[in-house]
Design a protein around this motif. Sequence first.
Motif, mmCIF file in Angstrom:
data_model
loop_
_atom_site.group_PDB
_atom_site.id
_atom_site.type_symbol
_atom_site.label_atom_id
_atom_site.label_comp_id
_atom_site.label_asym_id
_atom_site.label_seq_id
_atom_site.Cartn_x
_atom_site.Cartn_y
_atom_site.Cartn_z
ATOM 1 N N ASP A 136 0.797 -1.227 0.000
ATOM 2 C CA ASP A 136 0.000 0.000 0.000
ATOM 3 C C ASP A 136 0.827 1.272 0.000
ATOM 4 N N TRP A 137 2.088 1.191 0.438
ATOM 5 C CA TRP A 137 2.877 2.409 0.579
ATOM 6 C C TRP A 137 4.215 2.371 -0.156
ATOM 7 N N LEU A 138 5.036 1.388 0.133
ATOM 8 C CA LEU A 138 6.403 1.438 -0.390
ATOM 9 C C LEU A 138 6.462 1.200 -1.892
ATOM 10 N N ALA A 139 5.682 0.276 -2.403
ATOM 11 C CA ALA A 139 5.681 0.051 -3.853
ATOM 12 C C ALA A 139 5.190 1.280 -4.621
ATOM 13 N N PRO A 140 4.068 1.924 -4.224
ATOM 14 C CA PRO A 140 3.657 3.146 -4.916
ATOM 15 C C PRO A 140 4.658 4.301 -4.783
ATOM 16 N N LEU A 141 5.310 4.410 -3.630
ATOM 17 C CA LEU A 141 6.301 5.481 -3.473
ATOM 18 C C LEU A 141 7.520 5.225 -4.357
ATOM 19 N N TRP A 142 7.907 3.972 -4.497
ATOM 20 C CA TRP A 142 9.005 3.619 -5.402
ATOM 21 C C TRP A 142 8.653 4.023 -6.836
ATOM 22 N N GLN A 143 7.420 3.787 -7.240
ATOM 23 C CA GLN A 143 6.995 4.176 -8.584
ATOM 24 C C GLN A 143 6.916 5.700 -8.725
ATOM 25 N N ALA A 144 6.542 6.385 -7.647
ATOM 26 C CA ALA A 144 6.467 7.848 -7.697
ATOM 27 C C ALA A 144 7.839 8.471 -7.879
ATOM 28 N N LEU A 145 8.881 7.780 -7.440
ATOM 29 C CA LEU A 145 10.237 8.248 -7.721
ATOM 30 C C LEU A 145 10.525 8.166 -9.222
#
Length: 345
Positions: free
Chosen positions: A289-298
């Motif tokens: 819910d958090w780390l995978a989407p934040l990785w993509q946002a980078l």
Amino acid sequence: MQLTVVIPHLFWPDPELPDIYRDLPLPAAEKLLSRGRHLPDTTHGLLDWLAQAFQLPAGDMVPLAPLSLALDGISHDQAYWLRADPVVLQLNRDQLVLADSGVLSLSQHEADALIDTLNRHFESDGLTFVAPHPTRWYVRCAQAPSITVAAVADIVGQDIHPNLPRGNDAMVWHRHLNEVQMLFYTHPVNEAREQAGDPTVSSLWFWGGGRHAPLAASRFDTLASDNWEANALAHAAGCNTVEMPTTASEWLSQPAAARPLLLLDSLSGPAQYGDAYGWREAISALERDWLAPLWQALATRRIARLELVVPGRLRCVITPAARWAFWRPARTLSSWAPASLEARQ
């Protein structure tokens, strides 16, 4: 956006249980840790990190009580206040292990009845208790005590004896604690809870003492967190607070802040209470819910800089360029765990 993400207890606290990481697919967490630039973190846990991040005055105790009281809507005046949170003490061999107010599910009516008993008993000691929330209690002290006490969040699941008040007035506050335990032992609120099969209020934990003082402007412009103390600090420092989203996708869909702070605290409870299954479930949800989407946002440069903080363990700075540092292979989360870090030093 320059984002700071704080994740307490990202690593399981017991190094004697390395198998807890077995069959945990955490590619985003591992890439964030492996591709970033590491910096030391010398804090002693979440509250200490928050105190430094929001520039609280240095001292033996983090003076969170008056700031928390202000967020609870009570005039703090210039008196000395302590948090006086209700706790459960569980006998484990020769130890008294502390469980915090989260296990109690107290009602406001129950809290008020216990507070009334405390105020009648301790009036001659210059102590006045208030409970604006069933699980957040405070005591106003006629005189500032000379004591140092660990924050309740730092000793959940631990023996209270090495963490009891220290300082010139320590014995006075040890006596107060003994009197509280005797008052609560046969209190009608506890008798009713015991008959209903609910945990009883064993004692109080005094912590976070200080007088109210204004804070400097925060280096963060927005905080998303369910942590009351973090929100109290943000409120005092003029930092905007927003309701905690359920996922990073939801959070990223909101108007972007320039310097937001995210506190993802779902791992703390399972880690503190030794719930290995709960911790594994929580970290899997955190990855999804958090780390995978934040990785993509980078990758899309929605995030220009991401600082990942594990309080008391490490800081890691990741930029979009670092995301493509393929020569830094992703290492397993277990290789970053405390025992593994110590072995490499």
